[in-house]
Design an enzyme around this catalytic site. Structure first.
Site, PDB file in Angstrom:
ATOM      1  N   LEU A   1      -4.860   8.150 -16.855  1.00  0.00           N
ATOM      2  CA  LEU A   1      -3.949   9.179 -16.357  1.00  0.00           C
ATOM      3  C   LEU A   1      -2.492   8.843 -16.632  1.00  0.00           C
ATOM      4  O   LEU A   1      -1.597   9.302 -15.909  1.00  0.00           O
ATOM      5  CB  LEU A   1      -4.171   9.369 -14.856  1.00  0.00           C
ATOM      6  CG  LEU A   1      -5.602   9.727 -14.441  1.00  0.00           C
ATOM      7  CD1 LEU A   1      -5.767   9.627 -12.924  1.00  0.00           C
ATOM      8  CD2 LEU A   1      -5.982  11.125 -14.935  1.00  0.00           C
TER       9      LEU A   1
ATOM     10  N   ASP B   1      -4.995   2.010 -26.115  1.00  0.00           N
ATOM     11  CA  ASP B   1      -5.685   0.914 -26.796  1.00  0.00           C
ATOM     12  C   ASP B   1      -5.557  -0.380 -26.014  1.00  0.00           C
ATOM     13  O   ASP B   1      -6.503  -1.170 -25.935  1.00  0.00           O
ATOM     14  CB  ASP B   1      -5.128   0.734 -28.211  1.00  0.00           C
ATOM     15  CG  ASP B   1      -5.345   1.956 -29.077  1.00  0.00           C
ATOM     16  OD1 ASP B   1      -6.317   2.697 -28.831  1.00  0.00           O
ATOM     17  OD2 ASP B   1      -4.538   2.182 -30.001  1.00  0.00           O
TER      18      ASP B   1
END
Length: 309
Positions: A222, A254
């Site tokens: 989020l 990532d």
């Protein structure tokens, strides 16, 4: 001790342009800076996982060119073990990254080059490596059939499977059923479920939708609001950490996924693994670049302990 992590994905050279705004079609504007560096979701996640303390093998393809040399040097520095074929048939991938100066937000175009030729058979040749892992993770930058095959091999061997469904794409039937964890961000969640994610209630509803398609658990990232872990029995919001001013959000997802995989490979509780991933991502956004922004384990542990921010 961490178990082995095997990641299937793509390396691309990031060409990053910073400007006040995106140019319109047909328009040329002056940028504020340019930087060339290593990228690609799978490669970035491998670097993040290795720097976070994981033993990481990365399956991909490279060309034979300066960008391939950059990839190999990046993995060597981070401690990633490459399981990579090199070929003269095509180029090593590259990405155009626009970064909005005022916010650090980004827009990206990826051209995967030779990694676009990764096939299911190419992945199947690594069945022994995948089957011996504690965690297998992939994304959607290489061909879909290769991602599915990797997940199938891992699932058959009892390996914990993680799918980061990025960039957003329609998934074949049954693919989520191969995933112990699926880790979309808000926009990817909406693309997969048709449900906009504007708060925790919407995120939980979307997570249920992902689980109804077979995922063992959904972790919806989020951004500045942290992440939601939802598996049907537990539903926990992990707030974001603050490690400093945001410089660039590129690579934050990532960073999260790589650190999350490392924590899972260590046998941590999944919610604690989400916290570990959130801390890694929080540090990464305080630095420019993708792979170069990934923090070391000591930095993540210091933030978790309250020593930073």
């Amino acid at each position: 001790m961490t178990g082995k992590i095997v990641i299937l994905g793509v390396f691309v050279a990031d060409t990053a342009y910073r400007a006040d705004r995106m140019p319109r079609i047909g328009e040329t504007i002056l940028g504020n800076s340019f930087k060339l560096g290593p990228g690609g979701k799978g490669s970035n996640q491998s670097v993040a996982a290795a720097r976070a303390g994981g033993t990481v093998h990365f399956i991909s393809k490279l060309g034979r060119d300066p960008f391939a040399d950059m990839a190999l040097d990046t993995w060597k520095e981070a401690g990633v073990i490459p399981e990579v074929a090199q070929s003269d048939e095509s180029y090593t991938g590259a990405a155009y990254i626009f970064i909005e100066e005022g916010t650090g937000d980004n827009a990206i175009i990826i051209s995967p080059g030779i990694a676009g030729s990764i096939t299911a058979d190419y992945v199947a040749a690594q069945a022994g490596l995948i089957g011996g892992a504690s965690v297998f993770m992939t994304q959607l930058e290489q061909p879909m059939e290769a991602a599915v095959r990797g997940l199938e091999l891992a699932r058959a061997a009892g390996v914990t499977t993680v799918l980061n469904p990025a960039p957003a794409a329609e998934l074949p039937d049954g693919m989520l059923g191969l995933c112990d964890y699926v880790t979309p961000n808000e926009s990817e969640t909406e693309a997969l479920t048709g449900r906009p994610v504007s708060g925790l209630d919407e995120a939980r509803a979307a997570a249920e939708g992902l689980m109804s398609r077979g995922a063992g658990a959904a972790i919806i990232t989020l951004g500045e609001n942290g992440a939601l872990y939802h598996d049907g029995r537990r539903s926990e919001h992990v707030p974001a950490f603050r490690a400093g001013d945001v410089v660039e959000t590129t690579g934050a997802g990532d960073a999260f996924n790589g650190a999350f995989a490392t924590a899972l490979a260590e046998g941590r509780d999944p919610v604690e693994a989400v916290r570990f991933g959130c801390a890694c991502a929080a540090i990464s956004v305080t630095r420019p670049g993708t792979a170069p922004s990934m923090p070391r384990r000591s930095e993540i542990e210091a933030l978790l302990a309250g020593g930073v921010g």
